[in-house]
Design a protein around this motif. Sequence first.
Motif, PDB file in Angstrom:
ATOM      1  N   ASP A 175       0.862  -1.182   0.000  1.00  0.00           N
ATOM      2  CA  ASP A 175       0.000   0.000   0.000  1.00  0.00           C
ATOM      3  C   ASP A 175       0.903   1.238   0.000  1.00  0.00           C
ATOM      4  O   ASP A 175       1.417   1.650   1.042  1.00  0.00           O
ATOM      5  N   LYS A 176       1.106   1.829  -1.169  1.00  0.00           N
ATOM      6  CA  LYS A 176       2.027   2.959  -1.299  1.00  0.00           C
ATOM      7  C   LYS A 176       1.575   4.161  -0.482  1.00  0.00           C
ATOM      8  O   LYS A 176       2.387   4.874   0.089  1.00  0.00           O
ATOM      9  N   ARG A 177       0.286   4.391  -0.402  1.00  0.00           N
ATOM     10  CA  ARG A 177      -0.219   5.540   0.379  1.00  0.00           C
ATOM     11  C   ARG A 177       0.068   5.357   1.868  1.00  0.00           C
ATOM     12  O   ARG A 177       0.352   6.318   2.577  1.00  0.00           O
ATOM     13  N   LEU A 178      -0.002   4.125   2.345  1.00  0.00           N
ATOM     14  CA  LEU A 178       0.317   3.856   3.738  1.00  0.00           C
ATOM     15  C   LEU A 178       1.785   4.204   4.006  1.00  0.00           C
ATOM     16  O   LEU A 178       2.107   4.838   5.008  1.00  0.00           O
ATOM     17  N   PHE A 179       2.674   3.783   3.110  1.00  0.00           N
ATOM     18  CA  PHE A 179       4.089   4.101   3.272  1.00  0.00           C
ATOM     19  C   PHE A 179       4.331   5.603   3.245  1.00  0.00           C
ATOM     20  O   PHE A 179       5.130   6.127   4.009  1.00  0.00           O
ATOM     21  N   ALA A 221       2.231   7.883   4.165  1.00  0.00           N
ATOM     22  CA  ALA A 221       1.719   8.424   5.426  1.00  0.00           C
ATOM     23  C   ALA A 221       2.680   8.130   6.580  1.00  0.00           C
ATOM     24  O   ALA A 221       2.931   8.985   7.425  1.00  0.00           O
ATOM     25  N   LEU A 222       3.241   6.920   6.603  1.00  0.00           N
ATOM     26  CA  LEU A 222       4.161   6.551   7.674  1.00  0.00           C
ATOM     27  C   LEU A 222       5.488   7.304   7.605  1.00  0.00           C
ATOM     28  O   LEU A 222       6.160   7.492   8.623  1.00  0.00           O
TER      29      LEU A 222
END
Length: 187
Positions: free
Chosen positions: A55-59, A61-62
């Motif tokens: 999940d690129k968006r999760l990365f 965000a993190l």
Amino acid sequence: MEGYVSELWDFTRISVAQNNLQELKEIWDQWSDETKQLFYSNYGDLSYLLDVKVDKRLFQALAQYWNPAYSCFMFGKVDLLPTIEEYTTLLRCPRIQVDKACARAAYVPTFLKKLMNITRMSEQWFTARIKQKGDSKCIPWRNLRCLILAHPDVRKRVDIFALSIYGLVVFPKALEHVEEAVADLFD
């Protein structure tokens, strides 16, 4: 400082690049059930990571919580870093012995020697292929792929395949390369 809000995301461009795992998947699919069973008995469910969707968006965000100085995530005053036990659980890898204390040996083999031990290939073979990527030494994936496909010892093929998953999926540092620290972990 109380009330401080990180502005890192305003100044940082995050590129979420990952290794292409198609060749690893194709090699896995070509293996016999016997070879896959050998892999499972040595490395647990590690091969399932080849099918995990990132999940690129999760990365992205993190990334605002990542502290590169300490190599961990920082949420307020709480540092978050997976433990060996958590990695073992996540990877379902029974080979890691979490009940043993880890200590650095007095004599630590070089990256070249570790690769030679893992693969049983000659020093000359690796000397011609080890590359410097940034601040670390790496071996290109294409060289490991050739070993997986052509090595006469099935156990060594399985070991090199596992090393490749660790280097390209679990702990990637340089695209299409397996970094020296991965050999430390694997060894």
